[in-house]
Design a protein around this motif. Structure first.
Motif, PDB file in Angstrom:
ATOM      1  N   UNK A   1      56.235  41.273  25.617  1.00 32.06           N
ATOM      2  CA  UNK A   1      57.511  40.604  25.834  1.00 32.06           C
ATOM      3  C   UNK A   1      57.460  39.856  27.166  1.00 32.06           C
ATOM      4  N   UNK A   2      58.277  38.813  27.271  1.00 30.40           N
ATOM      5  CA  UNK A   2      58.354  38.059  28.519  1.00 30.40           C
ATOM      6  C   UNK A   2      58.638  38.997  29.689  1.00 30.40           C
TER       7      UNK A   2
ATOM      8  N   UNK B   1      56.398  41.186  30.841  1.00 26.33           N
ATOM      9  CA  UNK B   1      55.446  42.296  30.823  1.00 26.33           C
ATOM     10  C   UNK B   1      54.264  42.008  31.749  1.00 26.33           C
ATOM     11  N   UNK B   2      53.806  43.048  32.427  1.00 24.98           N
ATOM     12  CA  UNK B   2      52.621  42.959  33.282  1.00 24.98           C
ATOM     13  C   UNK B   2      51.494  43.720  32.594  1.00 24.98           C
ATOM     14  N   UNK B   3      50.383  43.040  32.369  1.00 22.88           N
ATOM     15  CA  UNK B   3      49.239  43.629  31.670  1.00 22.88           C
ATOM     16  C   UNK B   3      48.128  43.876  32.685  1.00 22.88           C
ATOM     17  N   UNK B   4      47.675  45.120  32.770  1.00 17.91           N
ATOM     18  CA  UNK B   4      46.628  45.496  33.716  1.00 17.91           C
ATOM     19  C   UNK B   4      45.413  45.991  32.937  1.00 17.91           C
ATOM     20  N   UNK B   5      44.325  45.237  33.007  1.00 12.84           N
ATOM     21  CA  UNK B   5      43.068  45.613  32.355  1.00 12.84           C
ATOM     22  C   UNK B   5      42.104  46.146  33.415  1.00 12.84           C
ATOM     23  N   UNK B   6      41.534  47.304  33.153  1.00 11.91           N
ATOM     24  CA  UNK B   6      40.673  47.956  34.130  1.00 11.91           C
ATOM     25  C   UNK B   6      39.364  48.379  33.489  1.00 11.91           C
ATOM     26  N   UNK B   7      38.259  48.128  34.189  1.00 16.85           N
ATOM     27  CA  UNK B   7      36.969  48.677  33.797  1.00 16.85           C
ATOM     28  C   UNK B   7      36.331  49.294  35.034  1.00 16.85           C
ATOM     29  N   UNK B   8      35.931  50.537  34.893  1.00 17.12           N
ATOM     30  CA  UNK B   8      35.321  51.286  35.979  1.00 17.12           C
ATOM     31  C   UNK B   8      34.194  50.487  36.636  1.00 17.12           C
ATOM     32  N   UNK B   9      34.161  50.490  37.950  1.00 21.95           N
ATOM     33  CA  UNK B   9      33.137  49.855  38.797  1.00 21.95           C
ATOM     34  C   UNK B   9      33.225  48.327  38.825  1.00 21.95           C
ATOM     35  N   UNK B  10      34.062  47.742  37.956  1.00 21.71           N
ATOM     36  CA  UNK B  10      34.213  46.283  37.974  1.00 21.71           C
ATOM     37  C   UNK B  10      35.505  45.894  38.671  1.00 21.71           C
ATOM     38  N   UNK B  11      36.605  46.555  38.337  1.00 26.29           N
ATOM     39  CA  UNK B  11      37.854  46.241  39.008  1.00 26.29           C
ATOM     40  C   UNK B  11      39.044  46.229  38.082  1.00 26.29           C
ATOM     41  N   UNK B  12      40.026  45.432  38.457  1.00 28.86           N
ATOM     42  CA  UNK B  12      41.317  45.406  37.782  1.00 28.86           C
ATOM     43  C   UNK B  12      41.753  43.949  37.619  1.00 28.86           C
ATOM     44  N   UNK B  13      42.143  43.605  36.409  1.00 28.18           N
ATOM     45  CA  UNK B  13      42.618  42.262  36.080  1.00 28.18           C
ATOM     46  C   UNK B  13      44.088  42.360  35.686  1.00 28.18           C
ATOM     47  N   UNK B  14      44.955  41.722  36.489  1.00 23.58           N
ATOM     48  CA  UNK B  14      46.408  41.819  36.273  1.00 23.58           C
ATOM     49  C   UNK B  14      46.968  40.444  35.957  1.00 23.58           C
ATOM     50  N   UNK B  15      47.760  40.358  34.887  1.00 27.94           N
ATOM     51  CA  UNK B  15      48.439  39.113  34.514  1.00 27.94           C
ATOM     52  C   UNK B  15      49.840  39.437  33.999  1.00 27.94           C
ATOM     53  N   UNK B  16      50.705  38.457  34.088  1.00 27.23           N
ATOM     54  CA  UNK B  16      52.090  38.635  33.641  1.00 27.23           C
ATOM     55  C   UNK B  16      52.424  37.607  32.574  1.00 27.23           C
ATOM     56  N   UNK B  17      53.151  38.055  31.536  1.00 28.77           N
ATOM     57  CA  UNK B  17      53.573  37.140  30.478  1.00 28.77           C
ATOM     58  C   UNK B  17      54.804  36.392  30.922  1.00 28.77           C
ATOM     59  N   UNK B  18      54.680  35.098  30.972  1.00 29.88           N
ATOM     60  CA  UNK B  18      55.757  34.235  31.471  1.00 29.88           C
ATOM     61  C   UNK B  18      56.800  34.011  30.385  1.00 29.88           C
TER      62      UNK B  18
END
Length: 297
Positions: free
Chosen positions: A277-278, A280-297
């Motif tokens: 939904x507009x 929403x904050x999506x946080x994708x994480x992979x161990x040892x690589x980091x964290x990718x955060x994006x928000x649905x506009x």
């Protein structure tokens, strides 16, 4: 080593992380100003001599001029504009296959061969960038955290035992998907390829830092709710097999991006579905690589 694309004075720079990821320095400061290149150019021309020089510099220069705090720069997708479409795998985690049986029926079976498809992504968004919800095109937007392989050198008919030699490194990819468009068109390219529907980052970790076989926790949460939680060891088709199989009769090129599939927990797999939904904050994480955060506009 961790490599990143970032903005400085309005210009894209190729950087390498330092001090446990708290700082970043322009690779051109290490290799010389004549080496002011993009991530793609670096991947295509990178050799052991360059890597040793970069690593040696970071070891010997604790407070080198030109280093900046990572929080003071704008990180972009590591490869903002790939030269070819992203190569993707579908149905490559067993729990993802199982969760899709209700919606896909007989199509959701554990595959006997990898399920490949292309994702058009001429402009990939990076960390903290907004995702366009495209309300006039879709109402069923889904998330998919994936480990992405970055190919390091061109090759065809690559033996499984040599696959790692053709890898540059790994990053996180969110394979955003318009499920209603997938169902409408009975194939995936349209629903996977809307503008801003490929997010990647925050860094590329070089394969020397993360040798095979990979055994990494992979997860995605929406706002504060964990939706996906698995491990890359659960891939049905592992990384060497994917590279070898893809390369049979088909040239893989330096800079190619291969998204290896998503684990169970996607929005489509819930009953009822949990689409984004507009806001929403999506946080994708992979161990040892980091964290990718994006928000649905």
């Amino acid at each position: 080593m961790y490599f990143a694309t970032y903005l400085k004075e309005g210009k894209e720079r190729l950087g390498v992380l330092y001090d446990e990821g708290s700082k970043i320095i322009d690779v051109a400061s290490i290799l010389g100003e004549d080496f002011s290149v993009s991530m793609l150019d670096f991947i295509e021309n990178c050799d052991e001599v360059m890597l040793e020089k970069i690593n040696g510099y970071l070891q010997e220069n604790k407070d080198a001029e030109g280093m900046e705090k990572i929080g003071d720069v704008k990180l972009c997708a590591p490869i903002p504009q790939p030269r070819r479409s992203v190569i993707c795998l579908g149905l490559n985690y067993k729990d993802h296959v199982e969760e899709l049986k209700a919606s896909m029926g007989d199509q959701a079976q554990t595959p006997k061969a990898p399920v490949y498809f292309g994702k058009m992504a001429t402009d990939i968004i990076g960390p903290m960038d907004e995702i366009n919800s495209h309300p006039n095109a879709t109402s069923e937007i889904d998330y998919e955290v994936e480990l992405a392989i970055i190919i390091g050198k061109t090759g065809m008919n690559i033996p499984i035992e040599e696959a790692e030699n053709y890898i540059f490194g790994y990053t996180i990819l969110n394979d955003l998907s318009a499920r209603d468009l997938q169902k409408k068109h009975a194939q995936w390219i349209k629903g996977k390829s809307l503008d801003t529907f490929t997010a990647m980052g925050p860094y590329i970790i070089h394969k020397s830092t993360l040798p095979l076989p990979l055994n990494l926790k992979i997860a995605c949460k929406v706002n504060d709710e964990i939706r996906q939680n698995s491990n890359t060891s659960n891939l049905i088709f592992n990384i060497p097999y994917i590279i070898s199989d893809l390369s049979k009769g088909m040239t893989l090129k330096a800079g190619d991006i291969i998204a290896t599939g998503t684990p169970g927990g996607v929005g489509m797999g819930f009953n009822p579905p949990k689409y984004l939904k507009t806001g929403d904050v999506i946080t994708c994480t992979i161990e040892k690589i980091g964290e990718l955060v994006n928000k649905l506009k």
